[in-house]
Design a protein around this motif. Structure first.
Motif, PDB file in Angstrom:
ATOM      1  N   PRO A   1      -5.320   1.416   9.340  1.00 29.52           N
ATOM      2  CA  PRO A   1      -6.030   0.581   8.356  1.00 29.52           C
ATOM      3  C   PRO A   1      -5.230  -0.683   8.060  1.00 29.52           C
ATOM      4  O   PRO A   1      -4.109  -0.876   8.554  1.00 29.52           O
ATOM      5  CB  PRO A   1      -6.115   1.491   7.130  1.00 29.52           C
ATOM      6  CG  PRO A   1      -4.909   2.371   7.242  1.00 29.52           C
ATOM      7  CD  PRO A   1      -4.710   2.614   8.717  1.00 29.52           C
ATOM      8  N   VAL A   2      -5.806  -1.545   7.265  1.00 31.24           N
ATOM      9  CA  VAL A   2      -5.095  -2.762   6.841  1.00 31.24           C
ATOM     10  C   VAL A   2      -3.962  -2.347   5.909  1.00 31.24           C
ATOM     11  O   VAL A   2      -4.186  -1.748   4.858  1.00 31.24           O
ATOM     12  CB  VAL A   2      -6.051  -3.738   6.140  1.00 31.24           C
ATOM     13  CG1 VAL A   2      -5.286  -4.960   5.659  1.00 31.24           C
ATOM     14  CG2 VAL A   2      -7.181  -4.137   7.078  1.00 31.24           C
ATOM     15  N   LEU A   3      -2.746  -2.650   6.303  1.00 37.48           N
ATOM     16  CA  LEU A   3      -1.573  -2.231   5.540  1.00 37.48           C
ATOM     17  C   LEU A   3      -0.916  -3.433   4.879  1.00 37.48           C
ATOM     18  O   LEU A   3      -0.617  -4.427   5.550  1.00 37.48           O
ATOM     19  CB  LEU A   3      -0.560  -1.530   6.461  1.00 37.48           C
ATOM     20  CG  LEU A   3      -1.041  -0.271   7.190  1.00 37.48           C
ATOM     21  CD1 LEU A   3       0.036   0.228   8.147  1.00 37.48           C
ATOM     22  CD2 LEU A   3      -1.419   0.819   6.196  1.00 37.48           C
ATOM     23  N   PRO A   4      -0.653  -3.362   3.586  1.00 35.24           N
ATOM     24  CA  PRO A   4       0.074  -4.447   2.912  1.00 35.24           C
ATOM     25  C   PRO A   4       1.566  -4.367   3.244  1.00 35.24           C
ATOM     26  O   PRO A   4       2.037  -3.404   3.856  1.00 35.24           O
ATOM     27  CB  PRO A   4      -0.178  -4.170   1.434  1.00 35.24           C
ATOM     28  CG  PRO A   4      -0.408  -2.698   1.361  1.00 35.24           C
ATOM     29  CD  PRO A   4      -1.088  -2.310   2.641  1.00 35.24           C
ATOM     30  N   LYS A   5       2.310  -5.366   2.818  1.00 34.34           N
ATOM     31  CA  LYS A   5       3.743  -5.367   3.049  1.00 34.34           C
ATOM     32  C   LYS A   5       4.393  -4.204   2.317  1.00 34.34           C
ATOM     33  O   LYS A   5       4.016  -3.842   1.210  1.00 34.34           O
ATOM     34  CB  LYS A   5       4.359  -6.686   2.595  1.00 34.34           C
ATOM     35  CG  LYS A   5       3.972  -7.875   3.474  1.00 34.34           C
ATOM     36  CD  LYS A   5       4.717  -9.127   3.050  1.00 34.34           C
ATOM     37  CE  LYS A   5       4.387 -10.285   3.980  1.00 34.34           C
ATOM     38  NZ  LYS A   5       5.124 -11.529   3.616  1.00 34.34           N
ATOM     39  N   GLY A   6       5.380  -3.611   2.974  1.00 33.62           N
ATOM     40  CA  GLY A   6       6.061  -2.475   2.370  1.00 33.62           C
ATOM     41  C   GLY A   6       6.652  -1.571   3.433  1.00 33.62           C
ATOM     42  O   GLY A   6       6.644  -1.877   4.635  1.00 33.62           O
ATOM     43  N   ALA A   7       7.175  -0.417   3.002  1.00 32.77           N
ATOM     44  CA  ALA A   7       7.768   0.581   3.901  1.00 32.77           C
ATOM     45  C   ALA A   7       6.810   1.753   4.036  1.00 32.77           C
ATOM     46  O   ALA A   7       6.168   2.167   3.059  1.00 32.77           O
ATOM     47  CB  ALA A   7       9.121   1.045   3.363  1.00 32.77           C
ATOM     48  N   TYR A   8       6.742   2.331   5.241  1.00 33.50           N
ATOM     49  CA  TYR A   8       5.786   3.400   5.526  1.00 33.50           C
ATOM     50  C   TYR A   8       6.480   4.522   6.284  1.00 33.50           C
ATOM     51  O   TYR A   8       7.399   4.291   7.078  1.00 33.50           O
ATOM     52  CB  TYR A   8       4.603   2.870   6.334  1.00 33.50           C
ATOM     53  CG  TYR A   8       3.777   1.856   5.582  1.00 33.50           C
ATOM     54  CD1 TYR A   8       2.698   2.258   4.798  1.00 33.50           C
ATOM     55  CD2 TYR A   8       4.108   0.505   5.628  1.00 33.50           C
ATOM     56  CE1 TYR A   8       1.961   1.331   4.084  1.00 33.50           C
ATOM     57  CE2 TYR A   8       3.374  -0.434   4.917  1.00 33.50           C
ATOM     58  CZ  TYR A   8       2.304  -0.006   4.146  1.00 33.50           C
ATOM     59  OH  TYR A   8       1.575  -0.918   3.437  1.00 33.50           O
ATOM     60  N   ARG A   9       5.985   5.721   6.017  1.00 32.64           N
ATOM     61  CA  ARG A   9       6.508   6.931   6.657  1.00 32.64           C
ATOM     62  C   ARG A   9       5.342   7.646   7.344  1.00 32.64           C
ATOM     63  O   ARG A   9       4.378   8.022   6.679  1.00 32.64           O
ATOM     64  CB  ARG A   9       7.166   7.842   5.619  1.00 32.64           C
ATOM     65  CG  ARG A   9       7.719   9.159   6.176  1.00 32.64           C
ATOM     66  CD  ARG A   9       8.223  10.023   5.035  1.00 32.64           C
ATOM     67  NE  ARG A   9       8.773  11.284   5.489  1.00 32.64           N
ATOM     68  CZ  ARG A   9      10.048  11.484   5.777  1.00 32.64           C
ATOM     69  NH1 ARG A   9      10.921  10.486   5.621  1.00 32.64           N
ATOM     70  NH2 ARG A   9      10.484  12.661   6.192  1.00 32.64           N
TER      71      ARG A   9
ATOM     72  N   SER B   1       2.833   5.416   2.145  1.00 28.35           N
ATOM     73  CA  SER B   1       3.622   4.240   1.790  1.00 28.35           C
ATOM     74  C   SER B   1       4.777   4.638   0.889  1.00 28.35           C
ATOM     75  O   SER B   1       4.868   5.792   0.435  1.00 28.35           O
ATOM     76  CB  SER B   1       2.739   3.209   1.092  1.00 28.35           C
ATOM     77  OG  SER B   1       2.281   3.716  -0.152  1.00 28.35           O
ATOM     78  N   GLU B   2       5.646   3.682   0.573  1.00 34.17           N
ATOM     79  CA  GLU B   2       6.824   3.972  -0.240  1.00 34.17           C
ATOM     80  C   GLU B   2       6.475   4.371  -1.668  1.00 34.17           C
ATOM     81  O   GLU B   2       7.256   5.044  -2.341  1.00 34.17           O
ATOM     82  CB  GLU B   2       7.742   2.753  -0.252  1.00 34.17           C
ATOM     83  CG  GLU B   2       7.070   1.487  -0.762  1.00 34.17           C
ATOM     84  CD  GLU B   2       7.967   0.278  -0.606  1.00 34.17           C
ATOM     85  OE1 GLU B   2       9.202   0.435  -0.732  1.00 34.17           O
ATOM     86  OE2 GLU B   2       7.455  -0.825  -0.350  1.00 34.17           O
ATOM     87  N   ASP B   3       5.276   3.983  -2.144  1.00 38.49           N
ATOM     88  CA  ASP B   3       4.871   4.380  -3.494  1.00 38.49           C
ATOM     89  C   ASP B   3       4.023   5.650  -3.500  1.00 38.49           C
ATOM     90  O   ASP B   3       3.428   5.987  -4.523  1.00 38.49           O
ATOM     91  CB  ASP B   3       4.111   3.236  -4.179  1.00 38.49           C
ATOM     92  CG  ASP B   3       2.885   2.798  -3.379  1.00 38.49           C
ATOM     93  OD1 ASP B   3       2.605   3.423  -2.324  1.00 38.49           O
ATOM     94  OD2 ASP B   3       2.219   1.833  -3.800  1.00 38.49           O
ATOM     95  N   GLY B   4       3.933   6.346  -2.360  1.00 42.86           N
ATOM     96  CA  GLY B   4       3.233   7.614  -2.287  1.00 42.86           C
ATOM     97  C   GLY B   4       1.760   7.525  -1.954  1.00 42.86           C
ATOM     98  O   GLY B   4       1.093   8.559  -1.903  1.00 42.86           O
ATOM     99  N   GLN B   5       1.233   6.344  -1.701  1.00 41.36           N
ATOM    100  CA  GLN B   5      -0.181   6.216  -1.372  1.00 41.36           C
ATOM    101  C   GLN B   5      -0.415   6.565   0.094  1.00 41.36           C
ATOM    102  O   GLN B   5       0.300   6.095   0.986  1.00 41.36           O
ATOM    103  CB  GLN B   5      -0.672   4.791  -1.647  1.00 41.36           C
ATOM    104  CG  GLN B   5      -2.152   4.592  -1.360  1.00 41.36           C
ATOM    105  CD  GLN B   5      -2.622   3.185  -1.685  1.00 41.36           C
ATOM    106  OE1 GLN B   5      -1.850   2.395  -2.242  1.00 41.36           O
ATOM    107  NE2 GLN B   5      -3.857   2.867  -1.351  1.00 41.36           N
ATOM    108  N   ARG B   6      -1.450   7.380   0.333  1.00 41.61           N
ATOM    109  CA  ARG B   6      -1.785   7.792   1.691  1.00 41.61           C
ATOM    110  C   ARG B   6      -2.824   6.852   2.281  1.00 41.61           C
ATOM    111  O   ARG B   6      -3.771   6.453   1.601  1.00 41.61           O
ATOM    112  CB  ARG B   6      -2.292   9.226   1.722  1.00 41.61           C
ATOM    113  CG  ARG B   6      -1.182  10.262   1.711  1.00 41.61           C
ATOM    114  CD  ARG B   6      -1.690  11.680   1.830  1.00 41.61           C
ATOM    115  NE  ARG B   6      -0.627  12.576   2.200  1.00 41.61           N
ATOM    116  CZ  ARG B   6       0.302  13.040   1.389  1.00 41.61           C
ATOM    117  NH1 ARG B   6       0.277  12.670   0.108  1.00 41.61           N
ATOM    118  NH2 ARG B   6       1.255  13.853   1.821  1.00 41.61           N
ATOM    119  N   TYR B   7      -2.661   6.545   3.564  1.00 39.79           N
ATOM    120  CA  TYR B   7      -3.593   5.681   4.279  1.00 39.79           C
ATOM    121  C   TYR B   7      -4.200   6.466   5.439  1.00 39.79           C
ATOM    122  O   TYR B   7      -3.481   7.119   6.201  1.00 39.79           O
ATOM    123  CB  TYR B   7      -2.870   4.437   4.815  1.00 39.79           C
ATOM    124  CG  TYR B   7      -2.458   3.464   3.737  1.00 39.79           C
ATOM    125  CD1 TYR B   7      -3.268   2.386   3.408  1.00 39.79           C
ATOM    126  CD2 TYR B   7      -1.268   3.635   3.037  1.00 39.79           C
ATOM    127  CE1 TYR B   7      -2.899   1.487   2.411  1.00 39.79           C
ATOM    128  CE2 TYR B   7      -0.895   2.757   2.040  1.00 39.79           C
ATOM    129  CZ  TYR B   7      -1.714   1.676   1.727  1.00 39.79           C
ATOM    130  OH  TYR B   7      -1.343   0.799   0.737  1.00 39.79           O
TER     131      TYR B   7
END
Length: 606
Positions: A96-104, A67-73
């Motif tokens: 997985p269940v992803l919250p709103k935000g930007a992902y790479r 995610s944009e804050d560096g958390q891995r899913y």
């Protein structure tokens, strides 16, 4: 007569390629995805889909979602849809269940046909606008490129040594024991080096994550063909019986060429493009024979420049090498243009990709070799002398061409959809449908992944209309069967409505249009829609992203006809005007003929 036969061979190759189906083949690359790169989704996707141009190795596939804050899913349930060799490959995974935000999402995998590594990045947003990651071209591994260069160099020494051995032991060949010994040692060393280099290359590729079980399938058979070919070349280098040695040499060369072509870009389709495999085989064998023999011949010529008494022998070797060298160069040019139509997609693809620039560099090096050949031709014609400096440069550049070939065959061809865009493919189509008593027309603009407008025109075919249209909704169902919430369309004028939708990826999708009227049931119709291209295809062209394939095929056909006609005319003129074969025995060549021999020596580098 040899020249006329060569012309017939060239024309036969042209006819075979014209009549054969033209199929693109390439190293596996991502053709589309869901979510698409640069897409903005209203709701979190439940499934990830990656579509590749060729089959990939599931065990060597790695996915990293951040995610944009560096958390891995974690991404789970990775699988191949239609596993069992279906082309093209589709990778599916559960998100997985992803919250709103930007992902790479970073991904990497191996092509199952040639064990080339491919990788990339895509960016998507949930309730957020994001920019696409754009073109991410994987660079070939230095170790793999080096080992491929070793295999090509070994094949060049083996075939070049075999050709020079035949020239030195032929009726017109000079009896120079040390040169013959060098040619045969090169032939043996090249075959042995090819066996070792091919084995080391396999080990390097398997180290990348591929399972040894691949050797039980098509890849193992193709690799075995190449290894058996090098084995036969090694046997041919030590045999003393001429006919058996020649048969082993020819069969070994064909096996090495076919095995290498099937392990490369030409064999990476299902079924393989046999025309391209044949062209790739001829290209490899001709280039290797020319480069290997050139290096060995130039070593002999350099030795002759130190001993003036051996210079006439060197000129005789150069004269004998002239015809096979010219034939090899003709095949290399013709097949090279043909093969480029399957690996270079557009002018931009050749200019902005690492693969395209390396390809252009190789063409430039070959052109420099041609210029050096012209310089030597003029020098030999005027002064009948050789210079060691230009000879060393020619030999070095011949080896460099093999090295660039190793880089190119290790890389990903310049065929990415972002760089090859047919203007006709992005034209906005229309679909008409009769639903109850309504006539509907549907269009999507700009019809690319990302934000789009669905334009719906609704006309009642009955007069007077039984009820006015009070609303239109549009629901998107993507290729994975995931339905988005219905979107209320906005009334424009004259029965037209527009609704914003976000297309997640190229390929098939369904648009469900529902028309509501007062006092009547909703008129619902499902349109099957084809989304054209990725967001990155909207990138501004540097020069042109129009496909080059047809233009390159036309260029190849023209060049092949010119080469074949040249060989035919040359053969007819030599038959009409006499040849060296009709010279009376025992008559020593005069000064004019010496100049002719020196002139032909310049054709070695060309």
């Amino acid at each position: 007569m040899h020249r006329r036969r060569i012309a017939l061979v060239v024309f036969l190759i042209a006819l075979l390629a014209i009549w054969s189906p033209q199929t693109a083949s390439a190293h596996a690359f991502l053709t589309s995805s869901s979510p698409a790169d640069g897409s903005s989704l209203a709701t979190a996707p439940r499934q990830l889909r990656l579509d590749f141009s060729e089959t990939v190795v599931l065990a060597a596939t790695q996915l990293d979602l951040v995610s944009e804050d560096g958390q891995r899913y974690p991404v789970s349930g990775l699988r191949i849809e239609g596993e069992g060799g279906e082309e093209p490959a589709r990778l599916l995974a559960t998100l997985p269940v992803l919250p709103k935000g930007a992902y790479r999402l970073s991904w990497q995998t191996l092509s199952a046909d040639d064990l080339h590594r491919t990788a990339g990045v895509l960016v998507f947003g949930i309730g957020r606008q994001v920019d696409s990651a754009g073109l991410m071209e994987p660079k070939p591994a230095a170790g793999e490129s080096g080992l491929r260069w070793l295999v090509f160099l070994a094949l060049a020494l083996s075939l070049g040594g075999a050709l020079l051995s035949r020239l030195l032991t032929g009726p017109a060949g000079p009896t120079t024991p040390e040169w013959l010994h060098l040619a045969r040692r090169s032939q043996t060393a090249g075959a042995a080096g090819g066996l070792l280099g091919s084995l080391l290359l396999l080990g390097f590729q398997l180290r990348g994550g591929a399972s040894t079980s691949l050797l039980a399938g098509q890849y193992g058979v193709r690799w075995g063909l190449r290894e058996a070919g090098f084995g036969l070349l090694l046997v041919a280098s030590v045999l003393s019986v001429s006919r058996i040695r020649t048969s082993a040499l020819v069969l070994g060369a064909v096996l090495v060429g076919c095995g290498t072509a099937l392990l490369g870009h030409s064999g990476a389709s299902s079924p393989p493009s046999y025309t391209r495999v044949v062209a790739d085989t001829l290209h490899l064998l001709a280039a290797s024979t020319w480069a290997g023999a050139l290096v060995i011949v130039l070593v002999c010529v350099m030795a002759a420049t130190r001993h003036r008494d051996k210079l006439p022998m060197a000129m005789t070797v150069l004269r004998a090498f002239g015809l096979p060298a010219a034939f090899c160069i003709s095949v290399v040019i013709s097949t090279g243009i043909y093969l480029s139509s399957g690996v270079i997609g557009s002018v931009d693809a050749a200019l902005v990709t690492w693969y395209g620039r390396t390809f252009l560099l190789k063409v430039g090096v070959v052109a420099v070799i041609g210029v050096l050949g012209l310089v030597n031709h003029r020098r030999l014609r005027r002064t009948a002398s050789l210079r060691r400096g230009t000879i060393l440069v020619e030999a070095a550049l011949a080896v460099a061409v093999l090295g660039l070939s190793g880089l190119i065959t290790s890389g990903q061809p310049a065929l990415e959809p972002q760089l090859v865009r047919d203007p006709a493919a992005v034209a906005v189509p229309l679909q008409d449908a009769r639903v109850a008593d309504l006539q509907q027309t549907l269009a999507v603009r700009p019809n690319t992944p990302g934000r789009n407008l669905v334009m719906v025109e609704v006309f009642d075919t009955r007069r007077p209309a039984p009820a006015p249209v009070r609303g239109v909704t549009v629901r998107l169902v993507d290729a994975d069967g995931i339905a988005e919430p219905p979107v209320a369309a906005q009334r424009l004028s004259d029965g037209r409505w527009s609704a914003p939708v976000v297309l997640a990826g190229s390929g098939s999708a369904h648009l469900v249009v529902s028309v509501q009227r007062t006092g009547l049931p909703a008129a619902v119709h499902t349109y099957r829609w084809v989304v054209s291209g990725d967001p990155a295809t909207a990138r501004t062209a540097l020069v042109s992203t129009r496909p080059l394939r047809n233009w390159l095929l036309l260029l190849w056909l023209a060049v092949t006809i010119v080469i074949g006609t040249g060989w035919w005319i040359s053969g007819v003129s030599r038959i009409g005007g006499g040849s060296e074969a009709t010279r009376e025995p025992g008559v020593a060549p005069g000064r004019a003929e010496d100049e002719e021999v020196m002139e032909r020596a310049g054709t070695v580098s060309r």
